[in-house]
Design an enzyme around this catalytic site. Structure first.
Site, PDB file in Angstrom:
ATOM      1  N   HIS A 104      -5.684   7.409  -0.860  1.00 17.75           N
ATOM      2  CA  HIS A 104      -4.625   6.975  -1.781  1.00 17.75           C
ATOM      3  C   HIS A 104      -4.686   7.610  -3.165  1.00 17.75           C
ATOM      4  O   HIS A 104      -3.666   7.682  -3.851  1.00 17.75           O
ATOM      5  CB  HIS A 104      -4.577   5.445  -1.881  1.00 17.75           C
ATOM      6  CG  HIS A 104      -5.608   4.850  -2.794  1.00 17.75           C
ATOM      7  ND1 HIS A 104      -6.851   4.496  -2.351  1.00 17.75           N
ATOM      8  CD2 HIS A 104      -5.579   4.579  -4.114  1.00 17.75           C
ATOM      9  CE1 HIS A 104      -7.543   4.007  -3.372  1.00 17.75           C
ATOM     10  NE2 HIS A 104      -6.808   4.048  -4.456  1.00 17.75           N
ATOM     11  N   ASP A 159     -11.034 -35.154  -9.194  1.00 14.22           N
ATOM     12  CA  ASP A 159     -11.523 -36.395  -8.604  1.00 14.22           C
ATOM     13  C   ASP A 159     -10.885 -36.639  -7.246  1.00 14.22           C
ATOM     14  O   ASP A 159     -10.036 -37.502  -7.070  1.00 14.22           O
ATOM     15  CB  ASP A 159     -11.242 -37.573  -9.547  1.00 14.22           C
ATOM     16  CG  ASP A 159     -12.152 -38.747  -9.205  1.00 14.22           C
ATOM     17  OD1 ASP A 159     -13.069 -38.550  -8.374  1.00 14.22           O
ATOM     18  OD2 ASP A 159     -11.943 -39.836  -9.760  1.00 14.22           O
ATOM     19  N   GLU A 202      -2.984  12.155  -6.609  1.00 12.97           N
ATOM     20  CA  GLU A 202      -2.984  11.944  -8.051  1.00 12.97           C
ATOM     21  C   GLU A 202      -4.191  12.585  -8.739  1.00 12.97           C
ATOM     22  O   GLU A 202      -4.073  13.206  -9.778  1.00 12.97           O
ATOM     23  CB  GLU A 202      -3.012  10.428  -8.320  1.00 12.97           C
ATOM     24  CG  GLU A 202      -2.039   9.889  -9.300  1.00 12.97           C
ATOM     25  CD  GLU A 202      -1.144  10.891  -9.981  1.00 12.97           C
ATOM     26  OE1 GLU A 202      -0.239  11.420  -9.312  1.00 12.97           O
ATOM     27  OE2 GLU A 202      -1.338  11.154 -11.177  1.00 12.97           O
ATOM     28  N   ASP A 203      -5.358  12.442  -8.126  1.00 12.34           N
ATOM     29  CA  ASP A 203      -6.596  12.798  -8.839  1.00 12.34           C
ATOM     30  C   ASP A 203      -7.198  14.137  -8.458  1.00 12.34           C
ATOM     31  O   ASP A 203      -8.095  14.617  -9.142  1.00 12.34           O
ATOM     32  CB  ASP A 203      -7.670  11.709  -8.621  1.00 12.34           C
ATOM     33  CG  ASP A 203      -7.268  10.403  -9.275  1.00 12.34           C
ATOM     34  OD1 ASP A 203      -6.290  10.424 -10.047  1.00 12.34           O
ATOM     35  OD2 ASP A 203      -7.914   9.380  -9.020  1.00 12.34           O
ATOM     36  N   ASP A 228      -5.840  -1.705  -3.312  1.00 11.19           N
ATOM     37  CA  ASP A 228      -6.319  -0.830  -4.391  1.00 11.19           C
ATOM     38  C   ASP A 228      -6.507  -1.648  -5.667  1.00 11.19           C
ATOM     39  O   ASP A 228      -7.547  -1.623  -6.319  1.00 11.19           O
ATOM     40  CB  ASP A 228      -5.277   0.281  -4.596  1.00 11.19           C
ATOM     41  CG  ASP A 228      -5.586   1.172  -5.791  1.00 11.19           C
ATOM     42  OD1 ASP A 228      -6.776   1.483  -6.015  1.00 11.19           O
ATOM     43  OD2 ASP A 228      -4.633   1.570  -6.489  1.00 11.19           O
ATOM     44  N   HIS A 261     -14.663   3.986  -4.091  1.00 15.33           N
ATOM     45  CA  HIS A 261     -13.459   3.181  -4.342  1.00 15.33           C
ATOM     46  C   HIS A 261     -12.497   3.186  -3.148  1.00 15.33           C
ATOM     47  O   HIS A 261     -12.205   2.119  -2.600  1.00 15.33           O
ATOM     48  CB  HIS A 261     -12.790   3.639  -5.647  1.00 15.33           C
ATOM     49  CG  HIS A 261     -11.395   3.138  -5.832  1.00 15.33           C
ATOM     50  ND1 HIS A 261     -11.085   1.797  -5.926  1.00 15.33           N
ATOM     51  CD2 HIS A 261     -10.212   3.799  -5.930  1.00 15.33           C
ATOM     52  CE1 HIS A 261      -9.772   1.664  -6.068  1.00 15.33           C
ATOM     53  NE2 HIS A 261      -9.219   2.858  -6.073  1.00 15.33           N
TER      54      HIS A 261
HETATM   55 MN    MN Z   1      -7.180   3.646  -6.550  1.00 15.37          MN
END
Ligand code: MN
Length: 707
Positions: A75, A262, A79-80, A142, A51
């Site tokens: 990024h 058209d 957080e993770d 992201d 990702h």
């Molecule tokens: Mn992300």
């Protein structure tokens, strides 16, 4: 637009526009992220690091600088994975750490409770939160990758993300002139929210395209060849409207699909501005132009910096042919907006601050605007977005309030409601107690704690910035001062009258009215305020009011002795203060002095400062129910020993007493004076403290400073 699959492939792209060192730094950030996310997988089953790699790939396609790409790689790390901002700073420098932190904060913002009318505020808030505009660009990339891989999510979650993308992120991309990103957001969001409608339109487009495919390709080739024969280097492309814009046109403009479709549309990319006009001449000789349809957006660019030539011509069977002619640079600017600015400046030093870049971009638009002389509205909004003078904060219920920069919780409280401001006692910022004076930042949630008895504090005027807060505080204080003065004046006058055996309430209205008129007062309140402020002596006024009674009464009053002292409760408010020279505390015999600025000032009765004011004195006593803590000064003589001050301070604190100030003065090689200011309740309390202090070994003498 396919996401970059491997770091090596990305590295290849990077080398085309970054120097070797920068490309390697991006690679290093990748390996850091790979390790940090080790063992984590995406919903699709792929390793998580695919990702951030794809996000960096999106930015690399826009030729963003190496710091943005590193931030993209990292990024989700804070957080993770629980790795801290400081650790990223050590590895990759403070700028990258700031970018990563900024993206994390944006990611944490909850858009769940979004009401439609709030969408624009959310957009502004997101932009205001990002001090570095690259934070927004990384966040958009992201979100773009998440939208591209939305299929694996549950329906509800996908719909929520799609809604948020259409409401918040697509408009932000548009504000920044990033049309490619905006269109992809819109089509993917539309597809996730309205899968049936989107599929139906898609099928219809495919059918229409199939029918005309050959015809369009023939026309394209014909234009291309004709232009090449004329000696022009050009690329001619077929052009189609994107799904969501077709849907919007059908919905808003009530047009049929056929009407919208058209038309034959082409874009011609050329090598120079000059060629644009030559090519225009050529195509006009191939087909008949529709009068009034030519637009020169090169000489007069659109408000967001868009430049191109537009023309419409009549094709076979009366089907219109729309043609756009522009240079590659104009094409990039139309597609990537502010991001394209990095592309065209990538030769320059990347140390150039991101905001300088953003400023350049806005400046560029501004210059084009001035040449063009048309509306500045878009520019104004972009400028406000990028360099906001406002902050945006949440109420606990998720409402967004807009406040000026440097606004505090006091401003916030008054913005919510005047009553909330007036009753405000404390605040929580992001659920933590914080000082009322702390400047707020965009994205914070602010909760105001109120109390029914609370009143505005004059100190708030030091840090309240909004007109609403300031005028309300001023108004309250003025009113309060007046009320306090009236009640103090009343009690002073009442006590003075008591020594004449009378009360204010006993005096007849007629008599009072005559008196007020004779003394040039508009109202009783004005008289009382004058007494409270020390402009009139209460004893003298009482005498005047009581005087015209019978002779006996007068004789009686003349001999009735001292005036009744006024009782001090400690809750009088603004019109009563305590002298700083002698620090009276409950239990001390006291006297008041009427000052025209400060109302009654309470002194100890022996204070020598009172002597100059003999004619303005007023008798006072402490009420039995007196409240509050009062400052008092002590002088302690101690032997010179290490740690003595700590022993004294600890002893005082152990009695629950606060020390306000402490200072020491060397008397000689043997003794030291320690001077303390602390808060006590009354004389009994003070006596207890002094006893405890005297019981400390090596303390020789404890005295209250009398001045
Ligand atoms: Mn992300």
């Amino acid at each position: 637009m396919a996401a970059t699959q491997t770091i090596d492939a990305l590295h290849g792209t990077l080398k085309s526009y970054l120097n070797a060192d920068q490309a390697n730094q991006v690679k290093r950030a990748y390996f850091f992220a790979e390790q940090a996310h080790y063992g984590q997988r995406r919903r699709s089953g792929e390793p998580y690091v695919t990702h951030p790699l794809a996000v960096a790939g999106i930015l690399a396609d826009m030729h963003m600088d190496h710091q943005s790409l590193m931030a993209a790689m990292l990024h989700d790390v804070i957080e993770d994975t629980g790795i801290e901002k400081a650790a990223i700073g050590e590895q990759f420098g403070p700028t990258v750490a700031e970018l990563v932190d900024g993206v994390s904060k944006l990611t944490l913002m909850e858009f769940d409770t979004l009401e439609e009318k709030q969408a624009e505020n959310f957009q502004k808030m997101a932009l205001a939160m990002a001090r570095d505009i690259r934070v927004i660009l990384v966040k958009l990339a992201d979100r773009l990758h998440n939208m591209r891989t939305l299929g694996v999510l549950s329906n509800d979650k996908a719909r929520r993300i799609a809604r948020e993308t259409l409401d918040i992120y697509a408009p932000i991309a548009m504000r920044l002139g990033m049309n490619n990103v905006r269109m992809e957001f819109e089509d993917l969001g539309f597809g996730a929210l309205y899968p049936m409608r989107s599929r139906r339109i898609e099928t219809a487009i495919r059918a229409a395209r199939g029918n005309r495919k050959e015809l369009v390709e023939n026309m394209r080739q014909q234009i291309q060849e004709t232009l090449e024969q004329e000696g022009h280097q050009v690329q001619v492309r077929g052009r189609e409207k994107h799904l969501y814009s077709i849907y919007q046109k059908m919905k808003v403009k009530h047009k049929s699909f056929a009407e919208i479709m058209d038309i034959y549309a082409f874009r011609i990319i050329v090598d120079s501005v000059d060629t644009c006009y030559r090519v225009l001449g050529c195509v006009h000789s191939m087909y008949k132009p529709v009068p009034g349809s030519f637009k020169d957006y090169i000489a007069i660019p659109k408000a967001n910096g868009y430049q191109s030539l537009h023309t419409v011509m009549m094709g076979m069977h009366g089907v219109p042919i729309e043609i756009q002619i522009r240079t590659q640079a104009m094409e990039d600017m139309a597609n990537n907006g502010i991001a394209a600015h990095w592309l065209y400046k990538s030769d320059e030093h990347t140390t150039n601050g991101s905001h300088t870049r953003a400023r350049d971009w806005v400046q560029g638009l501004l210059e084009m605007q001035q040449q063009a002389g048309n509306s500045l509205e878009f520019i104004d909004s972009v400028k406000m977005d990028l360099f906001p003078d406002e902050i945006y904060v949440f109420t606990p219920k998720g409402r967004i309030l807009e406040l000026p920069r440097r606004a505090t919780a006091v401003d916030f409280a008054y913005a919510v409601h005047t009553d909330v401001g007036n009753a405000c006692v404390a605040c929580r910022i992001n659920r933590r107690l914080a000082p009322l004076s702390q400047p707020l930042e965009s994205g914070q949630t602010v909760e105001i704690l109120t109390s029914s008895g609370a009143r505005p504090n004059p100190a708030w005027l030091d840090y309240a910035v909004t007109a609403k807060a300031r005028s309300n505080i001023h108004h309250f204080l003025k009113r309060q001062t007046r009320e306090d003065s009236v009640s103090l004046g009343r009690s002073l006058l009442d006590k003075a009258l008591a020594s004449h055996g009378q009360e204010l309430d006993d005096l007849s209205d007629v008599k009072l009215a005559e008196f007020l008129a004779a003394q040039h007062y508009d109202s009783m309140e004005d008289l009382l305020i004058d007494i409270a402020r020390g402009n009139r002596l209460p004893a003298f006024t009482a005498q005047q009011l009581a005087a015209p009674e019978s002779v006996e009464d007068e004789a009686l009053s003349a001999h009735s002795g001292e005036a009744q002292p006024v009782a001090i409760k400690g809750t009088e408010g603004f019109m009563l203060s305590y002298a700083k020279c002698c620090h009276p505390i409950p239990g001390d015999p006291i006297l008041g002095y009427l000052s025209s600025e400060k109302g009654v000032v309470v002194h100890r009765d022996q204070c020598k400062n009172l002597r100059e004011h003999a004619e303005r004195l007023v008798a006072l006593r402490w009420d039995d129910e007196v409240q509050g803590d009062y400052p008092v000064n002590l002088r302690i003589e101690v032997e010179n020993r290490r740690g003595m001050i700590a022993v004294i301070a600890t002893r005082i604190n152990s009695m629950g007493v606060n020390i306000e100030k402490i200072s020491t003065e060397h008397k000689d090689h043997q003794f030291t004076y320690v001077t303390l200011e602390m808060m006590v309740q009354n004389r009994v309390h003070l006596a207890r403290i002094m006893r405890r202090l005297r019981s400390i070994t090596h303390v020789l003498k404890v005295t209250r400073i009398k001045n």
